[in-house]
Design a protein around this motif. Structure first.
Motif, PDB file in Angstrom:
ATOM      1  N   ILE A   1     118.615   0.450 -49.640  1.00 23.95           N
ATOM      2  CA  ILE A   1     117.407   0.096 -50.296  1.00 23.95           C
ATOM      3  C   ILE A   1     116.484   1.161 -50.614  1.00 23.95           C
ATOM      4  O   ILE A   1     115.937   1.471 -51.506  1.00 23.95           O
ATOM      5  CB  ILE A   1     116.382  -0.692 -49.125  1.00 23.95           C
ATOM      6  CG1 ILE A   1     117.208  -2.113 -48.766  1.00 23.95           C
ATOM      7  CG2 ILE A   1     115.131  -0.820 -49.657  1.00 23.95           C
ATOM      8  CD1 ILE A   1     116.425  -2.836 -47.784  1.00 23.95           C
ATOM      9  N   MET A   2     116.484   2.385 -49.626  1.00 26.26           N
ATOM     10  CA  MET A   2     115.744   3.546 -49.713  1.00 26.26           C
ATOM     11  C   MET A   2     116.028   4.300 -51.001  1.00 26.26           C
ATOM     12  O   MET A   2     115.237   4.912 -51.761  1.00 26.26           O
ATOM     13  CB  MET A   2     115.671   4.482 -48.492  1.00 26.26           C
ATOM     14  CG  MET A   2     114.734   5.501 -48.530  1.00 26.26           C
ATOM     15  SD  MET A   2     114.337   6.260 -46.926  1.00 26.26           S
ATOM     16  CE  MET A   2     115.901   6.767 -46.425  1.00 26.26           C
ATOM     17  N   SER A   3     117.282   4.383 -51.426  1.00 23.05           N
ATOM     18  CA  SER A   3     117.832   5.301 -52.337  1.00 23.05           C
ATOM     19  C   SER A   3     117.590   4.431 -53.736  1.00 23.05           C
ATOM     20  O   SER A   3     117.632   5.218 -54.746  1.00 23.05           O
ATOM     21  CB  SER A   3     119.440   5.349 -52.122  1.00 23.05           C
ATOM     22  OG  SER A   3     119.915   4.108 -52.220  1.00 23.05           O
ATOM     23  N   GLN A   4     117.366   3.193 -53.654  1.00 27.95           N
ATOM     24  CA  GLN A   4     117.010   2.414 -55.160  1.00 27.95           C
ATOM     25  C   GLN A   4     115.573   2.233 -55.219  1.00 27.95           C
ATOM     26  O   GLN A   4     115.103   2.069 -56.575  1.00 27.95           O
ATOM     27  CB  GLN A   4     117.807   1.185 -55.021  1.00 27.95           C
ATOM     28  CG  GLN A   4     119.125   1.284 -54.629  1.00 27.95           C
ATOM     29  CD  GLN A   4     119.934   0.059 -54.965  1.00 27.95           C
ATOM     30  OE1 GLN A   4     119.847  -0.514 -55.965  1.00 27.95           O
ATOM     31  NE2 GLN A   4     120.503  -0.514 -53.776  1.00 27.95           N
TER      32      GLN A   4
ATOM     33  N   ARG B   1     112.262   1.409 -43.255  1.00 31.13           N
ATOM     34  CA  ARG B   1     110.873   0.752 -43.219  1.00 31.13           C
ATOM     35  C   ARG B   1     109.746   1.422 -43.617  1.00 31.13           C
ATOM     36  O   ARG B   1     108.877   0.753 -44.316  1.00 31.13           O
ATOM     37  CB  ARG B   1     110.577   0.249 -41.703  1.00 31.13           C
ATOM     38  CG  ARG B   1     111.663  -0.467 -41.075  1.00 31.13           C
ATOM     39  CD  ARG B   1     111.602  -0.712 -39.654  1.00 31.13           C
ATOM     40  NE  ARG B   1     112.433  -1.562 -38.847  1.00 31.13           N
ATOM     41  CZ  ARG B   1     112.435  -1.959 -37.508  1.00 31.13           C
ATOM     42  NH1 ARG B   1     111.439  -1.517 -36.809  1.00 31.13           N
ATOM     43  NH2 ARG B   1     113.376  -3.039 -37.272  1.00 31.13           N
ATOM     44  N   GLN B   2     109.662   2.680 -43.475  1.00 27.29           N
ATOM     45  CA  GLN B   2     108.365   3.456 -43.919  1.00 27.29           C
ATOM     46  C   GLN B   2     108.610   3.437 -45.666  1.00 27.29           C
ATOM     47  O   GLN B   2     107.247   3.363 -46.135  1.00 27.29           O
ATOM     48  CB  GLN B   2     108.513   4.825 -43.573  1.00 27.29           C
ATOM     49  CG  GLN B   2     108.141   5.048 -41.953  1.00 27.29           C
ATOM     50  CD  GLN B   2     108.583   6.306 -41.251  1.00 27.29           C
ATOM     51  OE1 GLN B   2     108.865   7.212 -42.033  1.00 27.29           O
ATOM     52  NE2 GLN B   2     108.309   6.417 -40.077  1.00 27.29           N
ATOM     53  N   ALA B   3     109.745   3.478 -45.888  1.00 21.94           N
ATOM     54  CA  ALA B   3     109.948   3.574 -47.557  1.00 21.94           C
ATOM     55  C   ALA B   3     109.222   2.292 -48.228  1.00 21.94           C
ATOM     56  O   ALA B   3     108.800   2.320 -49.305  1.00 21.94           O
ATOM     57  CB  ALA B   3     111.247   3.966 -47.910  1.00 21.94           C
ATOM     58  N   ILE B   4     109.533   1.217 -47.439  1.00 21.39           N
ATOM     59  CA  ILE B   4     109.079  -0.052 -48.097  1.00 21.39           C
ATOM     60  C   ILE B   4     107.489  -0.240 -48.070  1.00 21.39           C
ATOM     61  O   ILE B   4     107.103  -0.597 -49.050  1.00 21.39           O
ATOM     62  CB  ILE B   4     109.565  -1.499 -47.165  1.00 21.39           C
ATOM     63  CG1 ILE B   4     111.308  -1.556 -47.406  1.00 21.39           C
ATOM     64  CG2 ILE B   4     109.005  -2.563 -47.538  1.00 21.39           C
ATOM     65  CD1 ILE B   4     111.821  -2.277 -46.611  1.00 21.39           C
ATOM     66  N   PHE B   5     107.043   0.476 -47.031  1.00 25.08           N
ATOM     67  CA  PHE B   5     105.423   0.512 -46.939  1.00 25.08           C
ATOM     68  C   PHE B   5     105.050   1.369 -48.099  1.00 25.08           C
ATOM     69  O   PHE B   5     104.020   1.043 -48.811  1.00 25.08           O
ATOM     70  CB  PHE B   5     105.054   0.808 -45.632  1.00 25.08           C
ATOM     71  CG  PHE B   5     104.822  -0.495 -44.699  1.00 25.08           C
ATOM     72  CD1 PHE B   5     103.383  -1.016 -44.645  1.00 25.08           C
ATOM     73  CD2 PHE B   5     105.707  -1.078 -43.912  1.00 25.08           C
ATOM     74  CE1 PHE B   5     103.307  -2.346 -43.786  1.00 25.08           C
ATOM     75  CE2 PHE B   5     105.527  -1.933 -43.154  1.00 25.08           C
ATOM     76  CZ  PHE B   5     104.159  -2.702 -43.111  1.00 25.08           C
ATOM     77  N   ALA B   6     105.578   2.513 -48.088  1.00 30.21           N
ATOM     78  CA  ALA B   6     105.445   3.378 -49.154  1.00 30.21           C
ATOM     79  C   ALA B   6     105.424   2.846 -50.515  1.00 30.21           C
ATOM     80  O   ALA B   6     104.636   3.131 -51.390  1.00 30.21           O
ATOM     81  CB  ALA B   6     106.144   4.957 -48.925  1.00 30.21           C
ATOM     82  N   PHE B   7     106.315   2.342 -50.915  1.00 30.85           N
ATOM     83  CA  PHE B   7     106.421   1.346 -51.983  1.00 30.85           C
ATOM     84  C   PHE B   7     105.450   0.696 -52.584  1.00 30.85           C
ATOM     85  O   PHE B   7     104.891   0.571 -53.537  1.00 30.85           O
ATOM     86  CB  PHE B   7     108.063   0.563 -52.166  1.00 30.85           C
ATOM     87  CG  PHE B   7     108.325  -0.106 -53.327  1.00 30.85           C
ATOM     88  CD1 PHE B   7     108.716   0.547 -54.415  1.00 30.85           C
ATOM     89  CD2 PHE B   7     108.081  -1.520 -53.440  1.00 30.85           C
ATOM     90  CE1 PHE B   7     109.134  -0.024 -55.536  1.00 30.85           C
ATOM     91  CE2 PHE B   7     108.265  -1.995 -54.614  1.00 30.85           C
ATOM     92  CZ  PHE B   7     108.848  -1.360 -55.730  1.00 30.85           C
TER      93      PHE B   7
END
Length: 245
Positions: A76-79, A100-106
């Motif tokens: 997920i994070m890389s995409q 998880r942090q990357a989803i929130f940041a997105f």
């Protein structure tokens, strides 16, 4: 004097041409497919058949979206950097703290998030922020698979555009309940079993302060994924999440 007028005319013509070009570029940009990352996988659902295949076809019809599907949460994070809308359908764990942090940041960056049927469950006890902040609550149970009615409660919502005022289907009626300490939601359609008084949110937006978040409680199998109201809701949701309407 004639030279001056001629120069003014050329300058004006150049500005008009630039304006037309910009307008064409802007129009072209708005017609580009919405880039969707769909995440599936887990238990109790045929993710490959109804999400990877059926929902991908629904979203890609008429060039609305381009869909990348994964059932590997570690990807997920890389995409995310090349995605307009993240579409979570999974109930398998997302264990990695950085992801998880990357989803929130997105979502915090103003991007779109669509949360489908399995992803509206209370799946992860060790990640309460997911349900509290992004889902605004969740479901811990549902009716036995069977018939129920969905009723539009906000006909002015762009997510409900082209959707019948009431439609009928067989599905799992999720007992979605809001979290009183969580992000508020805006219900745009409700679900009610053909027997029994209880009414639950079925389609809703989450009033997340930065990104656009949609919850779709429908979606167990063919009886939802293949009908026109569901497909219209899904397409509208992705468009709204991407800021296209």
């Amino acid at each position: 004097m004639l030279k001056t007028h001629f120069k003014s005319y050329l300058a004006l013509a150049a500005l008009i041409l630039i304006g037309v070009a910009c307008s064409k570029n802007s129009s072209s940009s708005s017609k580009k497919p919405i880039k969707v990352l769909m995440v599936g996988g887990g238990s109790s659902h045929d993710f490959d058949r109804w999400y990877k295949q059926e929902d991908s076809q629904t979203l890609q019809r008429d060039g609305l979206a381009s869909v990348e599907y994964t059932d590997d949460p570690t990807t997920i994070m890389s995409q995310l950097s090349d995605v307009d809308v993240l579409y979570l359908t999974n109930n398998q764990p997302i264990n990695d703290a950085a992801t998880r942090q990357a989803i929130f940041a997105f979502v915090d960056a103003g991007n779109g998030l669509v949360l489908a049927h399995p992803a509206l469950w209370y799946n992860w006890k060790d990640w309460p922020e997911y349900n509290q902040k992004l889902v605004g609550g969740g479901s811990r149970g549902h009716n036995k698979y069977g018939p129920f009615d969905v009723t539009v409660t906000n006909k002015n919502s762009p997510i409900m555009k082209g959707v019948p005022a009431t439609f009928h289907l067989d599905d799992e009626l999720y007992y979605y309940k809001t979290d009183p300490t969580g992000t508020p939601i805006d219900v745009v359609a409700t679900a009610k079993a053909t027997t029994g008084p209880d009414v639950f949110p079925s389609i809703f937006t989450v009033k997340y302060p930065k990104g656009r978040v949609v919850g779709i409680a429908l979606g167990h199998d063919a009886a939802s994924h293949t009908i026109a109201p569901y497909q219209t809701i899904l397409r509208n949701s992705v468009k709204w999440a991407a800021g296209r309407n």
